[in-house]
Design a protein around this motif. Structure first.
Motif, PDB file in Angstrom:
ATOM      1  N   ASN A 571      -8.414  -3.983  -8.982  1.00  0.00           N
ATOM      2  CA  ASN A 571      -7.286  -3.366  -8.302  1.00  0.00           C
ATOM      3  C   ASN A 571      -7.603  -3.054  -6.849  1.00  0.00           C
ATOM      4  OD1 ASN A 571      -4.816  -2.708 -10.127  1.00  0.00           O
ATOM      5  ND2 ASN A 571      -6.586  -2.393 -11.415  1.00  0.00           N
ATOM      6  N   LEU A 572      -8.831  -2.665  -6.574  1.00  0.00           N
ATOM      7  CA  LEU A 572      -9.234  -2.440  -5.183  1.00  0.00           C
ATOM      8  C   LEU A 572      -9.181  -3.742  -4.389  1.00  0.00           C
ATOM      9  CD1 LEU A 572     -12.208   0.073  -5.515  1.00  0.00           C
ATOM     10  CD2 LEU A 572      -9.921   0.523  -4.609  1.00  0.00           C
ATOM     11  N   LEU A 573      -9.527  -4.850  -5.037  1.00  0.00           N
ATOM     12  CA  LEU A 573      -9.449  -6.149  -4.369  1.00  0.00           C
ATOM     13  C   LEU A 573      -8.011  -6.495  -3.990  1.00  0.00           C
ATOM     14  CD1 LEU A 573     -11.874  -8.661  -6.157  1.00  0.00           C
ATOM     15  CD2 LEU A 573     -11.775  -8.122  -3.706  1.00  0.00           C
ATOM     16  N   SER A 574      -7.078  -6.273  -4.907  1.00  0.00           N
ATOM     17  CA  SER A 574      -5.680  -6.615  -4.613  1.00  0.00           C
ATOM     18  C   SER A 574      -5.119  -5.711  -3.528  1.00  0.00           C
ATOM     19  CB  SER A 574      -4.819  -6.528  -5.879  1.00  0.00           C
ATOM     20  OG  SER A 574      -4.746  -5.203  -6.353  1.00  0.00           O
ATOM     21  N   VAL A 575      -5.496  -4.422  -3.531  1.00  0.00           N
ATOM     22  CA  VAL A 575      -5.007  -3.501  -2.501  1.00  0.00           C
ATOM     23  C   VAL A 575      -5.572  -3.870  -1.135  1.00  0.00           C
ATOM     24  CG1 VAL A 575      -5.056  -1.111  -1.700  1.00  0.00           C
ATOM     25  CG2 VAL A 575      -4.614  -1.592  -4.096  1.00  0.00           C
ATOM     26  N   SER A 576      -6.875  -4.156  -1.068  1.00  0.00           N
ATOM     27  CA  SER A 576      -7.481  -4.503   0.218  1.00  0.00           C
ATOM     28  C   SER A 576      -6.911  -5.816   0.753  1.00  0.00           C
ATOM     29  CB  SER A 576      -9.003  -4.592   0.087  1.00  0.00           C
ATOM     30  OG  SER A 576      -9.378  -5.586  -0.860  1.00  0.00           O
ATOM     31  N   ALA A 577      -6.613  -6.756  -0.142  1.00  0.00           N
ATOM     32  CA  ALA A 577      -5.986  -8.012   0.296  1.00  0.00           C
ATOM     33  C   ALA A 577      -4.593  -7.743   0.867  1.00  0.00           C
ATOM     34  CB  ALA A 577      -5.899  -8.987  -0.871  1.00  0.00           C
ATOM     35  N   ALA A 578      -3.857  -6.798   0.258  1.00  0.00           N
ATOM     36  CA  ALA A 578      -2.537  -6.431   0.789  1.00  0.00           C
ATOM     37  C   ALA A 578      -2.662  -5.815   2.172  1.00  0.00           C
ATOM     38  CB  ALA A 578      -1.850  -5.454  -0.163  1.00  0.00           C
ATOM     39  N   TYR A 579      -3.672  -4.989   2.381  1.00  0.00           N
ATOM     40  CA  TYR A 579      -3.927  -4.439   3.719  1.00  0.00           C
ATOM     41  C   TYR A 579      -4.153  -5.573   4.721  1.00  0.00           C
ATOM     42  CZ  TYR A 579      -4.668   0.325   1.862  1.00  0.00           C
ATOM     43  OH  TYR A 579      -4.517   1.554   1.277  1.00  0.00           O
ATOM     44  N   ASP A 621      -0.250  -1.356 -14.568  1.00  0.00           N
ATOM     45  CA  ASP A 621       0.712  -1.720 -15.614  1.00  0.00           C
ATOM     46  C   ASP A 621       0.341  -3.066 -16.227  1.00  0.00           C
ATOM     47  OD1 ASP A 621       2.245   0.497 -15.457  1.00  0.00           O
ATOM     48  OD2 ASP A 621       3.892  -0.410 -14.361  1.00  0.00           O
ATOM     49  N   TYR A 622       0.152  -4.055 -15.358  1.00  0.00           N
ATOM     50  CA  TYR A 622      -0.182  -5.394 -15.836  1.00  0.00           C
ATOM     51  C   TYR A 622      -1.526  -5.389 -16.551  1.00  0.00           C
ATOM     52  CZ  TYR A 622       3.404  -6.747 -12.438  1.00  0.00           C
ATOM     53  OH  TYR A 622       4.562  -6.869 -11.727  1.00  0.00           O
ATOM     54  N   HIS A 623      -2.470  -4.678 -15.954  1.00  0.00           N
ATOM     55  CA  HIS A 623      -3.815  -4.675 -16.516  1.00  0.00           C
ATOM     56  C   HIS A 623      -3.811  -4.085 -17.926  1.00  0.00           C
ATOM     57  CE1 HIS A 623      -7.990  -5.453 -15.351  1.00  0.00           C
ATOM     58  NE2 HIS A 623      -8.304  -4.494 -16.194  1.00  0.00           N
TER      59      HIS A 623
END
Length: 740
Positions: A571-579, A621-623
């Motif tokens: 989840n940290l990976l997906s958030v940092s990619a969004a940043y 949610d997905y996880h």
């Protein structure tokens, strides 16, 4: 057999008493809406949105009635080479006469007055009429209607010159109207777009309409409840948009999880009653756990130190709680009442039959190749996400200024014209000046008076601040408001250097030396700097709170120490990619023409922390949904690798549909006029798209295969932790009424 969890028991009751559950929900929504309408919504005053030193200054000035008044200006400008200056003066006289007749206009300065030579440009082709708006500056926008109407009349009567209003109050007035229109447009666009996606997912009109109906009524109830809560926690300006966005996303997600599981159970040959009760005890429980993870993540905003985030936290947490309540009560009740009629309104070319419920061919194709080479797949996916995250290291935040207003409002054009003609727009309200709130027992004491005068002289002599510098005293003579114009545009490095000089050198060398005197600086630049510093200090606490509590919840739910660690990392990976995506899109100019904005080289100050808690919660949610399916198969004795493939294939279509709805909803917000909404929409849409594809379809299965049985490693010394069933056997045969 005894019902095995809370969601199962609630779902069984709702299925057995559908009328009670449905009418109870209708009554709940109606009461919430009625209460919200009766008591109204308390908006957050501007002074409560500030933090730190600027907040202290705002409170002091507000308490003694010395808030910086709303300043406005009317630009009159010759735009054609052959237009004489007489036309300019005629328009100025007309505008001055009209404005002087408006009760809310105070301290009007006309360029026709010899005392105001600074209001005429050097080329005699541009003039400014400046004035203040009477009363509380937080409410000035509501009194701008007559002023704007007068300016519009002047423009119609003098078409040879350009006449336009400019200032914070007038822009706020227009922006509130624009946001209202945007909000309605988002509401109107969200529903049909969502229904279209759900029609593709379910192939039947009734099944597609249920999630939308439940989510939309949940949003209505939440807006009413949030209105009540606003009297304790005033509502920030963007909170309603956030509630709509989060409400449609999580509400439809939870309904999708529920309805698709019920359909799957029916496709396996189970009776309607058994399928419904099993769904309540399995997917209903998944919704409960998923909702708790979202609530935990969002509650982290209470530790931000900002009233804005407190407002967001209250609104979104109410929304998620309402969505959970509706999903585990009204949904089973509606499915019980409808029975097989939930599949009414089938669309032939979309309906593919029940076989489509279990697996998605595309994801099956992807999974086969991922699981065939898990190490390579995980490495490539992780490398891509890390590369996408690297731009986030350059992330810069600031509060939006006048130049960030929607171009459709016209204020940006007027701002640019003033900058070009006069070289600065600071003294006509483009950016509020730095205001020093000087507080003393006797503000008119000679020593205090001399110190304030010395502060003004030193500030202007530095070359980083400019006149005019004004001093106002409160009626009790205990507080002085000293305004100093900072060089720069209010958000750039020049303004921030000037602010630092004022705070760190000028004030300590003057009023700071007088015993018993305090001096705090506020203003737009000070508010941005203080907000960013506060976010930097509080962000570890917010992140840590969410990460630790979600880790503990997943630890208890799945009885594995590996699952929560991996969930947090992914989840940290997906958030940092969004940043990273946000930085690439909004801190550069290449996307300006695509989604209609003008880059200010920054991300709105509140967005990074907000995105983290929202994305971290929603992606969980997905996880949770996928992992519960995998864990269910493992608990039945299936090998982990096979369970991973089967679980993800069975849940892939649901995740794809849910993600499509979310990305669609968020994309609508990316098309709105306000820059903050665009940035929020792009950030959320990008993160959900990344999460539902690269994270869930590649990284999750690849890492689970690589870890094998280690996925379920649970240290012996943690065996004292109580067990929570996630996906167990169906509950007892509770009577479920047949549909009429």
């Amino acid at each position: 057999m005894k019902l095995n969890n809370l969601a199962g028991r609630i779902g069984a009751w709702a299925a057995a008493n559908p009328k009670d559950a449905i009418f109870g929900w209708i009554a709940f929504v109606a009461i919430a809406v009625a209460l919200g309408a009766h008591f109204g919504t308390k908006a957050m005053p501007q002074r409560e949105s500030t933090i730190g030193e600027s907040a202290r200054a705002d409170k002091i000035l507000s308490r003694v009635g010395l808030r910086t008044p709303a300043e406005e200006a009317v630009l009159v400008q010759i735009t054609r080479l052959n237009t004489s200056t007489d036309e300019l003066y005629k328009a100025v006289r007309d505008a001055t006469n009209r404005l002087q007749g408006i009760d809310d206009v105070r301290k009007l300065r006309s360029p026709l007055d010899n005392k105001n030579p600074d209001l005429i440009a050097w080329d005699l082709r541009s003039a400014l009429i400046t004035f203040r708006v009477r009363g509380n500056p937080d409410k000035a926008a509501k009194r701008m209607g007559p002023v704007l109407a007068a300016v519009e009349k002047v423009q119609k009567r003098h078409r040879l010159v350009y006449v336009a209003e400019f200032g914070k109050a007038s822009s706020d007035h227009a922006l509130e109207k624009s946001i209202g229109k945007d909000f309605k447009r988002a509401e109107i666009s969200t529903v049909p777009m969502t229904i279209a996606i759900l029609l593709i997912a379910f192939g039947a009109a009734v099944a597609a309409g249920l999630p939308v109906l439940l989510a939309f009524t949940g949003v209505l109830a939440t807006l009413g409840l949030a209105g009540l809560a606003s009297h304790l926690f005033p509502m920030a300006g963007d909170a309603k948009s956030v509630i709509l966005l989060v409400g449609m996303a999580v509400g439809i997600d939870y309904s999708l999880f529920y309805i698709r599981r019920e359909r799957e159970e029916r496709a396996l040959g189970r009776s309607r009653r058994e399928a419904l009760l099993r769904t309540s005890a399995t997917s209903g429980h998944t919704v409960l756990i998923s909702g708790l993870t979202v609530l935990i993540a969002m509650s982290g905003m209470f530790f931000s130190g900002s009233e804005i985030f407190t407002s967001f936290a209250v609104g979104t947490m109410i929304m998620v709680a309402v969505a959970i309540l509706g999903s585990i009560t009204v949904l089973p009740a509606m499915l019980s009442m409808l029975g097989d009629r939930v599949n009414k309104g089938r669309i032939r070319f979309l309906h593919r039959g029940d076989a489509a419920i279990g697996e998605a061919k595309v994801w099956g194709y992807v999974l086969e190749r991922v699981l065939r080479r898990p190490a390579l797949s995980a490495s490539l996916a992780a490398a891509f996400l890390v590369a996408l995250s690297l731009p986030a290291l350059q992330l810069h935040t600031q509060f939006p200024g006048f130049s960030d207003l929607p171009s459709s409002l016209g204020f940006q054009q007027t701002h640019d014209r003033i900058q070009t003609a006069f070289g600065t727009a600071d003294y006509v309200g483009a950016q509020t000046p730095a205001v020093v709130a000087v507080h003393a027992k006797h503000i008119k004491a000679q020593r205090v008076h001399d110190a304030i005068a010395a502060m003004q002289r030193l500030a202007l002599a530095s070359g980083q601040m400019a006149p005019p510098s004004n001093v106002r005293l409160d009626s009790k003579k205990t507080t002085a408001s000293v305004s100093l114009m900072l060089k720069g545009n209010g958000n750039d490095s020049q303004s921030k250097r000037a602010l630092a000089l004022l705070r760190d050198e000028v004030i300590p060398a003057t009023v700071g030396k007088v015993p018993g005197v305090t001096a705090d600086v506020t203003g737009s630049t000070a508010a941005t700097v203080d907000f960013n510093q506060t976010m930097t200090r509080h962000m570890p606490m917010v992140f840590g709170f969410a990460l630790v509590l979600v880790f503990l919840l997943l630890l208890v739910t799945f009885r594995s120490i590996v699952v929560p660690i991996k969930a947090v990392i992914l989840n940290l990976l997906s958030v940092s990619a969004a940043y990273g995506v946000l930085v690439l899109v909004f801190q550069h100019t290449w996307a300006e023409g695509i989604i209609g904005f003008r880059s200010n080289g920054a991300i709105v100050s509140w967005l990074p922390m907000f995105l983290f808690v929202i994305l971290f919660g929603i992606s969980m949610d997905y996880h949770v949904f996928i992992l519960t399916r995998i864990k269910e198969l493992v608990d039945r004795g299936m090998d982990t690798e096979v369970a991973v493939a089967e679980g993800i294939k069975k849940s892939a279509s649901v995740v794809t549909s849910a993600a499509s709805v979310m990305v669609g909803v968020f994309a609508i917000f990316a098309m709105l006029n306000v820059l903050e909404m665009k940035q929020m929409g792009v950030g959320l849409a990008a993160a959900i798209l990344i999460d539902a594809t690269i994270i869930r379809a590649v990284l999750l299965p690849a890492t689970m295969k690589l870890l094998g049985d280690w996925n379920w490693y649970f240290p012996a010394w943690l065996e004292w932790i109580p067990r929570i069933r996630t996906e167990g056997p169906p509950p007892a045969e509770t009577p479920v009424p047949d549909p009429a």
